[in-house]
Design an enzyme around this catalytic site. Sequence first.
Site, short mmCIF file in Angstrom:
data_model
loop_
_atom_site.label_atom_id
_atom_site.label_comp_id
_atom_site.label_asym_id
_atom_site.label_seq_id
_atom_site.Cartn_x
_atom_site.Cartn_y
_atom_site.Cartn_z
CG ASN A 6 18.27 -7.60 19.52
OD1 ASN A 6 17.19 -7.03 19.45
ND2 ASN A 6 19.42 -6.94 19.57
CE LYS A 8 20.44 -6.56 16.06
NZ LYS A 8 21.73 -6.30 15.45
CG HIS A 80 22.52 -4.19 20.97
ND1 HIS A 80 22.98 -3.60 19.83
CD2 HIS A 80 22.42 -5.51 20.70
CE1 HIS A 80 23.15 -4.54 18.89
NE2 HIS A 80 22.81 -5.70 19.40
CD GLU A 146 25.20 -9.00 20.49
OE1 GLU A 146 24.59 -9.87 19.86
OE2 GLU A 146 24.81 -7.83 20.59
N GLY A 152 25.87 -8.19 11.99
CA GLY A 152 25.29 -7.89 10.68
C GLY A 152 26.27 -7.94 9.52
CB SER A 188 27.33 -12.83 11.66
OG SER A 188 27.36 -11.49 11.20
P1 13P Z 1 23.15 -10.22 13.87
O1 13P Z 1 22.87 -11.63 14.33
O2 13P Z 1 22.12 -9.72 12.89
O3 13P Z 1 24.55 -10.04 13.40
O4 13P Z 1 22.97 -9.29 15.16
C1 13P Z 1 23.56 -9.64 16.34
C2 13P Z 1 23.05 -8.76 17.40
O5 13P Z 1 23.29 -7.58 17.39
C3 13P Z 1 22.20 -9.37 18.45
O6 13P Z 1 22.00 -8.50 19.51
#
Ligand code: 13P
Length: 227
Positions: A6, A8, A80, A146, A152, A188
């Site tokens: 992802n 983002k 999400h 998640e 993060g 993470s």
């Molecule tokens: P991170 O891997 O940056 O923690 O994000 C996870 C996430 O939100 C994937 O959709």
Amino acid sequence: MLIVGNLKMYMNYNAVKELIDNFDEDVVLCPSALFIPYFLNHKYKVGVQDISMYDLGSHTGEISAKQAKEMGVNYAIVGHSERRKYNKETDEEINKKVIKGLEEGLNVILCIGENKGEDKEEVITKQLLNDLKNVTNFDNLIIAYEPIWCIGTGITPTNEQIETTISFIETKIQENFKKHVKVLYGGSVDKDNINVLKKVNNLSGFLIGKASTDYRQLKDIVASLRD
Ligand code: 13P
């Protein structure tokens, strides 16, 4: 193991180009929609980070499941936690998106998970029952667990915690829908913890945020999972 990145809204054009020029593994990458044409025709598959709950029509700024499918997109992330929080998406809307995505033949990745201090089982049960209401075909449905406190933050649950939660999700789906479902873990995940996380027993793959924007790190993760 399914590996989904992802991306983002992390990447500008130059970063996108660098990733595409250097990475061609069999994973799913979900970039900002604007960049999707650059990601097509590679070894990886492509996903959108969200879809509209509507069909084609007067919905400024939205992308429909039908449009995504027409462009060669095969996956859609739905629900999400960042969209639940910042875009105030409700379970009712997420449910419509899940149904729309599945109807159009997309592989829908439904994200669920609790925040710190919340009752995990209560939150997950509510999300599963509401977001999957009236869903009958689970063939193209994937759940991504998640936990919000892990996104993060550099923190991950223990493997035992992830395993227990996945079992809980599987049981709820079995009880309420009489179906099996694939479950990914996200939050993470990086090249350093992947060797531990990959030992979680009942896991079908990973949904990776920040680490998936760095092609070197992504290659390490792929290599570890293909071992
Ligand atoms: P991170 O891997 O940056 O923690 O994000 C996870 C996430 O939100 C994937 O959709």
